[in-house]
Structures are given as structure tokens and as C-alpha cells.
Design a protein around this motif. Structure first.
Motif, PDB file in Angstrom:
ATOM      1  N   MET A  36       4.117 -15.266 -10.285  1.00 45.18           N
ATOM      2  CA  MET A  36       3.170 -14.494  -9.474  1.00 45.18           C
ATOM      3  C   MET A  36       3.693 -14.318  -8.051  1.00 45.18           C
ATOM      4  O   MET A  36       3.522 -13.252  -7.446  1.00 45.18           O
ATOM      5  CB  MET A  36       1.800 -15.191  -9.468  1.00 45.18           C
ATOM      6  N   VAL A  37       4.365 -15.358  -7.532  1.00 45.67           N
ATOM      7  CA  VAL A  37       4.916 -15.242  -6.175  1.00 45.67           C
ATOM      8  C   VAL A  37       5.944 -14.114  -6.133  1.00 45.67           C
ATOM      9  O   VAL A  37       5.894 -13.244  -5.253  1.00 45.67           O
ATOM     10  CB  VAL A  37       5.535 -16.584  -5.716  1.00 45.67           C
ATOM     11  N   SER A  38       6.845 -14.070  -7.116  1.00 46.34           N
ATOM     12  CA  SER A  38       7.863 -13.008  -7.038  1.00 46.34           C
ATOM     13  C   SER A  38       7.281 -11.645  -7.386  1.00 46.34           C
ATOM     14  O   SER A  38       7.695 -10.637  -6.810  1.00 46.34           O
ATOM     15  CB  SER A  38       9.116 -13.321  -7.860  1.00 46.34           C
ATOM     16  N   PHE A  39       6.280 -11.610  -8.263  1.00 51.75           N
ATOM     17  CA  PHE A  39       5.592 -10.338  -8.540  1.00 51.75           C
ATOM     18  C   PHE A  39       5.030  -9.725  -7.251  1.00 51.75           C
ATOM     19  O   PHE A  39       5.027  -8.516  -7.062  1.00 51.75           O
ATOM     20  CB  PHE A  39       4.459 -10.576  -9.546  1.00 51.75           C
ATOM     21  N   GLY A  40       4.562 -10.592  -6.371  1.00 53.48           N
ATOM     22  CA  GLY A  40       3.898 -10.115  -5.158  1.00 53.48           C
ATOM     23  C   GLY A  40       4.829  -9.556  -4.097  1.00 53.48           C
ATOM     24  O   GLY A  40       4.361  -8.908  -3.145  1.00 53.48           O
ATOM     25  N   GLU A  41       6.134  -9.756  -4.254  1.00 50.13           N
ATOM     26  CA  GLU A  41       7.053  -9.267  -3.218  1.00 50.13           C
ATOM     27  C   GLU A  41       6.928  -7.753  -3.066  1.00 50.13           C
ATOM     28  O   GLU A  41       7.100  -7.010  -4.025  1.00 50.13           O
ATOM     29  CB  GLU A  41       8.507  -9.654  -3.550  1.00 50.13           C
ATOM     30  N   GLY A  42       6.612  -7.323  -1.866  1.00 50.16           N
ATOM     31  CA  GLY A  42       6.516  -5.894  -1.581  1.00 50.16           C
ATOM     32  C   GLY A  42       5.297  -5.212  -2.175  1.00 50.16           C
ATOM     33  O   GLY A  42       5.225  -3.987  -2.184  1.00 50.16           O
ATOM     34  N   LYS A  43       4.326  -6.007  -2.655  1.00 44.88           N
ATOM     35  CA  LYS A  43       3.144  -5.385  -3.265  1.00 44.88           C
ATOM     36  C   LYS A  43       1.861  -5.811  -2.555  1.00 44.88           C
ATOM     37  O   LYS A  43       1.819  -6.829  -1.868  1.00 44.88           O
ATOM     38  CB  LYS A  43       3.013  -5.789  -4.736  1.00 44.88           C
ATOM     39  N   VAL A  44       0.837  -5.013  -2.787  1.00 39.34           N
ATOM     40  CA  VAL A  44      -0.510  -5.319  -2.316  1.00 39.34           C
ATOM     41  C   VAL A  44      -1.439  -5.032  -3.496  1.00 39.34           C
ATOM     42  O   VAL A  44      -1.233  -4.053  -4.227  1.00 39.34           O
ATOM     43  CB  VAL A  44      -0.870  -4.421  -1.099  1.00 39.34           C
ATOM     44  N   TRP A  45      -2.432  -5.895  -3.704  1.00 40.98           N
ATOM     45  CA  TRP A  45      -3.423  -5.594  -4.751  1.00 40.98           C
ATOM     46  C   TRP A  45      -4.252  -4.392  -4.337  1.00 40.98           C
ATOM     47  O   TRP A  45      -4.953  -4.436  -3.321  1.00 40.98           O
ATOM     48  CB  TRP A  45      -4.376  -6.777  -4.960  1.00 40.98           C
ATOM     49  N   ASP A  46      -4.169  -3.323  -5.110  1.00 44.25           N
ATOM     50  CA  ASP A  46      -5.125  -2.222  -4.967  1.00 44.25           C
ATOM     51  C   ASP A  46      -5.783  -2.036  -6.338  1.00 44.25           C
ATOM     52  O   ASP A  46      -5.474  -2.771  -7.291  1.00 44.25           O
ATOM     53  CB  ASP A  46      -4.443  -0.943  -4.452  1.00 44.25           C
ATOM     54  N   GLU A  47      -6.674  -1.074  -6.440  1.00 42.76           N
ATOM     55  CA  GLU A  47      -7.409  -0.902  -7.696  1.00 42.76           C
ATOM     56  C   GLU A  47      -6.463  -0.671  -8.868  1.00 42.76           C
ATOM     57  O   GLU A  47      -6.666  -1.205  -9.957  1.00 42.76           O
ATOM     58  CB  GLU A  47      -8.410   0.257  -7.587  1.00 42.76           C
ATOM     59  N   ALA A  48      -5.435   0.126  -8.646  1.00 41.02           N
ATOM     60  CA  ALA A  48      -4.536   0.491  -9.747  1.00 41.02           C
ATOM     61  C   ALA A  48      -3.752  -0.725 -10.240  1.00 41.02           C
ATOM     62  O   ALA A  48      -3.601  -0.930 -11.456  1.00 41.02           O
ATOM     63  CB  ALA A  48      -3.585   1.597  -9.294  1.00 41.02           C
ATOM     64  N   LEU A  49      -3.281  -1.543  -9.305  1.00 42.90           N
ATOM     65  CA  LEU A  49      -2.496  -2.719  -9.702  1.00 42.90           C
ATOM     66  C   LEU A  49      -3.393  -3.759 -10.377  1.00 42.90           C
ATOM     67  O   LEU A  49      -3.003  -4.383 -11.364  1.00 42.90           O
ATOM     68  CB  LEU A  49      -1.796  -3.304  -8.468  1.00 42.90           C
ATOM     69  N   LEU A  50      -4.600  -3.924  -9.866  1.00 46.28           N
ATOM     70  CA  LEU A  50      -5.553  -4.845 -10.506  1.00 46.28           C
ATOM     71  C   LEU A  50      -5.877  -4.372 -11.921  1.00 46.28           C
ATOM     72  O   LEU A  50      -5.976  -5.176 -12.850  1.00 46.28           O
ATOM     73  CB  LEU A  50      -6.845  -4.951  -9.682  1.00 46.28           C
TER      74      LEU A  50
END
Ligand code: HEM
Length: 106
Positions: free
Chosen positions: A53-67
Motif C-alpha cells: 500500500m505504501v508503494s501504491f500510494g507513491e504519486g497518487k491521491v485517493w479520489d472517487e475514481a481510485l477508491l
């Protein structure tokens, strides 16, 4: 798609064994979800995430589409996640629970 936060509150019951949201929410088996929309995945201080999960988060932000992607099939989208939840197959359940979570996000 119609989004119904009240219906989402009921869907969230499936998450409550592991997650809290709202005033005074604390980390449980999973991280508290206040402000989740706009948060970087896997980066809230004080919670021990899986390395996946830590590496998944690199350069990302939770928005509706990603959730929406994550909640449909957590272990496919984040291979190695320690979230032991099969996912929400129905799009309207995902839309509703995301709308519910949005009421606790800026
Ligand atoms: C992580 C939502 C069900 C355990 C997360 C994250 C979200 C989320 C958005 C990412 C948090 C972040 O990046 O800070 C949900 C929703 C659920 C649900 C909406 C219900 C539909 C569950 C259940 C469990 C669980 C039932 C326990 C059996 C966890 C854990 C993590 C996590 C342990 C951290 C994952 C990792 O580090 O790989 N959840 N979750 N969740 N969730 Fe859930």
C-alpha cells in the motif's frame, strides 16, 4: 450514477469491523478514514500499512475514481494489501459508500 450517502452509511457497516470514520475515529485493524478523499494512499502517520500500500500510494491521491477501483477488488488493485476484504462488486454500493466517506472529507 446516483450517489446516496445514507445508503452508503449502511454499506459502511461491512467496513466497521476494521475502520472507523467520523468524530473521534481511531485506527482499528484498518486506518481511520476521515479525509480519505484527498489523502495519499498508505501514508497516514501512525498507521502501519503494508509495503504494497505504501508503494501504491507513491504519486497518487485517493479520489472517487481510485477508491472505486480499489473497493471493487482491493487485492487485485493493490497486490499484497493487508486489507482482508473481498471487495464490493456492485457499482452502486461503491458509489454510495464513497459518497458517505466524502461527507467526512473536505
Ligand atoms: C485500507 C476502505 C473494509 C482493513 C483501506 C483504505 C481504504 C479502505 C480507503 C486505504 C486507506 C489509506 O490509504 O489510508 C475500506 C472500505 C471498506 C473496507 C470502504 C468496506 C467496504 C475493510 C475490512 C478490513 C479492512 C473489512 C478488515 C478485514 C484494512 C486494512 C487497510 C485498509 C488493514 C490497510 C491496507 C494495507 O496497508 O495494505 N481500507 N475498507 N478494510 N483496510 Fe479497508
Amino acid at each position: 450514477m446516483a450517489q446516496d450517502p445514507a445508503a452508503g452509511e449502511k454499506v459502511f457497516r461491512m467496513c466497521m469491523a476494521c475502520h472507523a470514520v467520523g468524530e473521534g475515529a481511531k485506527n482499528k485493524i484498518g486506518p481511520e478514514l476521515n479525509g480519505i478523499i484527498g489523502r495519499q494512499p498508505g501514508h497516514m502517520e501512525g498507521f502501519q500499512y503494508s509495503p504494497a500500500m505504501v508503494s501504491f500510494g507513491e504519486g497518487k491521491v485517493w479520489d472517487e475514481a481510485l477508491l472505486d477501483q480499489y473497493l471493487e477488488n482491493p487485492r487485485t488493485v493493490v497486490k499484497g494489501t493487508k486489507m482482508a476484504f473481498g471487495g464490493l462488486r456492485r457499482p452502486e454500493q461503491r458509489a454510495d459508500v464513497i459518497a458517505y466517506l466524502a461527507t467526512f472529507s473536505q
